[in-house]
Design a protein around this motif. Structure first.
Motif, PDB file in Angstrom:
ATOM      1  N   GLN A   1      -2.064   9.543  -4.310  1.00 14.26           N
ATOM      2  CA  GLN A   1      -1.291   9.366  -3.094  1.00 14.26           C
ATOM      3  C   GLN A   1       0.094   8.816  -3.447  1.00 14.26           C
ATOM      4  OE1 GLN A   1      -1.876  10.695  -0.545  1.00 14.26           O
ATOM      5  NE2 GLN A   1      -1.479   9.571   1.325  1.00 14.26           N
ATOM      6  N   VAL A   2       1.049   9.111  -2.585  1.00 12.80           N
ATOM      7  CA  VAL A   2       2.432   8.695  -2.793  1.00 12.80           C
ATOM      8  C   VAL A   2       2.898   7.907  -1.573  1.00 12.80           C
ATOM      9  CG1 VAL A   2       4.781   9.500  -3.128  1.00 12.80           C
ATOM     10  CG2 VAL A   2       2.899  10.715  -4.228  1.00 12.80           C
ATOM     11  N   GLN A   3       3.571   6.806  -1.825  1.00 12.36           N
ATOM     12  CA  GLN A   3       4.127   6.001  -0.734  1.00 12.36           C
ATOM     13  C   GLN A   3       5.640   5.908  -0.888  1.00 12.36           C
ATOM     14  OE1 GLN A   3       1.582   4.350  -2.812  1.00 12.36           O
ATOM     15  NE2 GLN A   3       0.137   5.522  -1.558  1.00 12.36           N
ATOM     16  N   LEU A   4       6.334   5.987   0.232  1.00 10.27           N
ATOM     17  CA  LEU A   4       7.787   5.869   0.259  1.00 10.27           C
ATOM     18  C   LEU A   4       8.172   4.734   1.196  1.00 10.27           C
ATOM     19  CD1 LEU A   4       7.052   9.015  -0.262  1.00 10.27           C
ATOM     20  CD2 LEU A   4       9.448   9.405   0.287  1.00 10.27           C
ATOM     21  N   VAL A   5       8.989   3.826   0.712  1.00 10.34           N
ATOM     22  CA  VAL A   5       9.430   2.695   1.520  1.00 10.34           C
ATOM     23  C   VAL A   5      10.949   2.695   1.567  1.00 10.34           C
ATOM     24  CG1 VAL A   5       9.431   0.201   1.793  1.00 10.34           C
ATOM     25  CG2 VAL A   5       7.389   1.353   0.905  1.00 10.34           C
ATOM     26  N   GLU A   6      11.478   2.838   2.777  1.00  9.36           N
ATOM     27  CA  GLU A   6      12.918   2.909   2.983  1.00  9.36           C
ATOM     28  C   GLU A   6      13.465   1.562   3.414  1.00  9.36           C
ATOM     29  OE1 GLU A   6      12.188   7.327   4.892  1.00  9.36           O
ATOM     30  OE2 GLU A   6      12.023   5.438   5.968  1.00  9.36           O
ATOM     31  N   SER A   7      14.745   1.369   3.148  1.00  3.09           N
ATOM     32  CA  SER A   7      15.439   0.177   3.623  1.00  3.09           C
ATOM     33  C   SER A   7      16.925   0.482   3.710  1.00  3.09           C
ATOM     34  CB  SER A   7      15.195  -1.010   2.683  1.00  3.09           C
ATOM     35  OG  SER A   7      15.669  -0.722   1.389  1.00  3.09           O
TER      36      SER A   7
END
Length: 117
Positions: A1-7
């Motif tokens: 699984q891949v997670q993307l966290v934006e800011s």
């Protein structure tokens, strides 16, 4: 699984700048494309900028000369430097990660960018 966290989203006046970041974690493939899309109210999601693992970039015509996409492969992070912002840049910006040559696309949760007059 891949997670993307934006800011990095927020409210800025026209002519100002913002820098978005997106950190990717999980199952990372060496050959991949990363990019930023945006969706304004009542409009379809559109590509803003993309960069592949070789560093090749492409931009939407509306942001050329104002936005710059870059990536740090060691940190699996992609950035979008946005300068000379306009009210029409107001949208939710989504980070995208694509495993090159596959049908696997992953999205971040989105970050709001609002440009006021």
């Amino acid at each position: 699984q891949v997670q993307l966290v934006e800011s990095g989203g927020g409210l800025v006046q026209a002519g100002g700048s913002l820098r978005l970041s997106c950190a990717v974690s999980g199952r990372i493939f060496r050959i991949n494309d990363m990019g930023w899309y945006r969706q304004a109210p009542g409009k379809q999601r559109e590509l803003v900028a993309a960069i592949n693992s070789g560093g090749n970039r492409n931009y939407a015509e509306s942001v050329k000369g104002r936005f710059t996409i870059s990536r740090d492969n060691a940190k699996n992070t992609v950035f979008l430097q946005m300068n000379s912002l306009k009210p029409e840049d107001t949208a939710i910006y989504y980070c995208n990660y694509h495993v090159s040559g596959s049908s696997f696309y992953y999205w971040g949760q989105g970050t709001q960018v609002t440009v006021s007059l």
